[in-house]
Design a protein around this motif. Structure first.
Motif, PDB file in Angstrom:
ATOM      1  N   HIS A 191       0.833  -1.208   0.000  1.00 32.22           N
ATOM      2  CA  HIS A 191       0.000   0.000   0.000  1.00 32.22           C
ATOM      3  C   HIS A 191       0.870   1.262   0.000  1.00 32.22           C
ATOM      4  O   HIS A 191       0.585   2.214  -0.736  1.00 32.22           O
ATOM      5  CB  HIS A 191      -0.932   0.011   1.209  1.00 32.22           C
ATOM      6  N   ALA A 192       1.897   1.272   0.799  1.00 34.05           N
ATOM      7  CA  ALA A 192       2.773   2.445   0.866  1.00 34.05           C
ATOM      8  C   ALA A 192       3.477   2.691  -0.470  1.00 34.05           C
ATOM      9  O   ALA A 192       3.610   3.836  -0.911  1.00 34.05           O
ATOM     10  CB  ALA A 192       3.812   2.265   1.968  1.00 34.05           C
ATOM     11  N   ARG A 193       3.935   1.637  -1.121  1.00 36.20           N
ATOM     12  CA  ARG A 193       4.631   1.786  -2.395  1.00 36.20           C
ATOM     13  C   ARG A 193       3.686   2.224  -3.502  1.00 36.20           C
ATOM     14  O   ARG A 193       4.075   2.999  -4.383  1.00 36.20           O
ATOM     15  CB  ARG A 193       5.329   0.485  -2.791  1.00 36.20           C
ATOM     16  N   LEU A 194       2.457   1.737  -3.515  1.00 31.57           N
ATOM     17  CA  LEU A 194       1.489   2.170  -4.531  1.00 31.57           C
ATOM     18  C   LEU A 194       1.184   3.659  -4.382  1.00 31.57           C
ATOM     19  O   LEU A 194       1.161   4.398  -5.365  1.00 31.57           O
ATOM     20  CB  LEU A 194       0.205   1.352  -4.430  1.00 31.57           C
ATOM     21  N   ILE A 195       0.981   4.092  -3.162  1.00 35.66           N
ATOM     22  CA  ILE A 195       0.730   5.517  -2.917  1.00 35.66           C
ATOM     23  C   ILE A 195       1.973   6.328  -3.268  1.00 35.66           C
ATOM     24  O   ILE A 195       1.884   7.385  -3.899  1.00 35.66           O
ATOM     25  CB  ILE A 195       0.306   5.747  -1.453  1.00 35.66           C
ATOM     26  N   GLY A 196       3.141   5.816  -2.883  1.00 37.01           N
ATOM     27  CA  GLY A 196       4.390   6.519  -3.172  1.00 37.01           C
ATOM     28  C   GLY A 196       4.650   6.678  -4.658  1.00 37.01           C
ATOM     29  O   GLY A 196       5.068   7.735  -5.120  1.00 37.01           O
ATOM     30  N   ALA A 197       4.368   5.628  -5.440  1.00 41.31           N
ATOM     31  CA  ALA A 197       4.589   5.697  -6.888  1.00 41.31           C
ATOM     32  C   ALA A 197       3.671   6.723  -7.530  1.00 41.31           C
ATOM     33  O   ALA A 197       4.076   7.492  -8.407  1.00 41.31           O
ATOM     34  CB  ALA A 197       4.386   4.322  -7.524  1.00 41.31           C
ATOM     35  N   VAL A 198       2.418   6.750  -7.089  1.00 39.18           N
ATOM     36  CA  VAL A 198       1.459   7.727  -7.632  1.00 39.18           C
ATOM     37  C   VAL A 198       1.899   9.157  -7.317  1.00 39.18           C
ATOM     38  O   VAL A 198       1.769  10.049  -8.164  1.00 39.18           O
ATOM     39  CB  VAL A 198       0.046   7.451  -7.068  1.00 39.18           C
ATOM     40  N   LEU A 199       2.458   9.369  -6.140  1.00 44.06           N
ATOM     41  CA  LEU A 199       2.888  10.708  -5.767  1.00 44.06           C
ATOM     42  C   LEU A 199       4.231  11.103  -6.375  1.00 44.06           C
ATOM     43  O   LEU A 199       4.512  12.286  -6.553  1.00 44.06           O
ATOM     44  CB  LEU A 199       2.952  10.836  -4.233  1.00 44.06           C
ATOM     45  N   MET A 200       5.084  10.116  -6.660  1.00 44.25           N
ATOM     46  CA  MET A 200       6.411  10.427  -7.225  1.00 44.25           C
ATOM     47  C   MET A 200       6.353  10.910  -8.664  1.00 44.25           C
ATOM     48  O   MET A 200       7.175  11.720  -9.069  1.00 44.25           O
ATOM     49  CB  MET A 200       7.305   9.167  -7.182  1.00 44.25           C
ATOM     50  N   ILE A 201       5.413  10.417  -9.444  1.00 39.85           N
ATOM     51  CA  ILE A 201       5.375  10.750 -10.876  1.00 39.85           C
ATOM     52  C   ILE A 201       5.207  12.255 -11.097  1.00 39.85           C
ATOM     53  O   ILE A 201       5.981  12.842 -11.835  1.00 39.85           O
ATOM     54  CB  ILE A 201       4.290   9.938 -11.584  1.00 39.85           C
ATOM     55  N   PRO A 202       4.233  12.920 -10.467  1.00 36.74           N
ATOM     56  CA  PRO A 202       4.140  14.365 -10.705  1.00 36.74           C
ATOM     57  C   PRO A 202       5.337  15.140 -10.146  1.00 36.74           C
ATOM     58  O   PRO A 202       5.727  16.166 -10.696  1.00 36.74           O
ATOM     59  CB  PRO A 202       2.861  14.789  -9.967  1.00 36.74           C
ATOM     60  N   VAL A 203       5.923  14.648  -9.072  1.00 33.44           N
ATOM     61  CA  VAL A 203       7.066  15.327  -8.464  1.00 33.44           C
ATOM     62  C   VAL A 203       8.314  15.186  -9.327  1.00 33.44           C
ATOM     63  O   VAL A 203       9.144  16.083  -9.387  1.00 33.44           O
ATOM     64  CB  VAL A 203       7.311  14.789  -7.040  1.00 33.44           C
TER      65      VAL A 203
END
Length: 59
Positions: free
Chosen positions: A46-58
């Motif tokens: 769960h943490a990695r899925l959320i992290g990947a979604v947030l990393m792309i725009p950043v």
């Protein structure tokens, strides 16, 4: 360099950098969260899925 070639080169560099960022931080994040923080595999996923979604725009 023609404008279309320059644009394609910049796009390729962006995709390569973004892919490298996501792969590196996903791998190191999994190791950190599982073995250092002691999270369960479900929590890590769960943490990695959320992290990947947030990393792309950043990126």
């Amino acid at each position: 360099m023609p404008p279309s070639t320059e644009k394609a080169s910049r796009r390729r560099a962006f995709i390569a950098d973004t892919t490298a960022l996501v792969l590196f931080f996903t791998t190191t994040g999994i190791l950190n969260e599982r073995f250092i923080a002691g999270m369960t595999w479900d929590q890590v996923c769960h943490a990695r899925l959320i992290g990947a979604v947030l990393m792309i725009p950043v990126a």
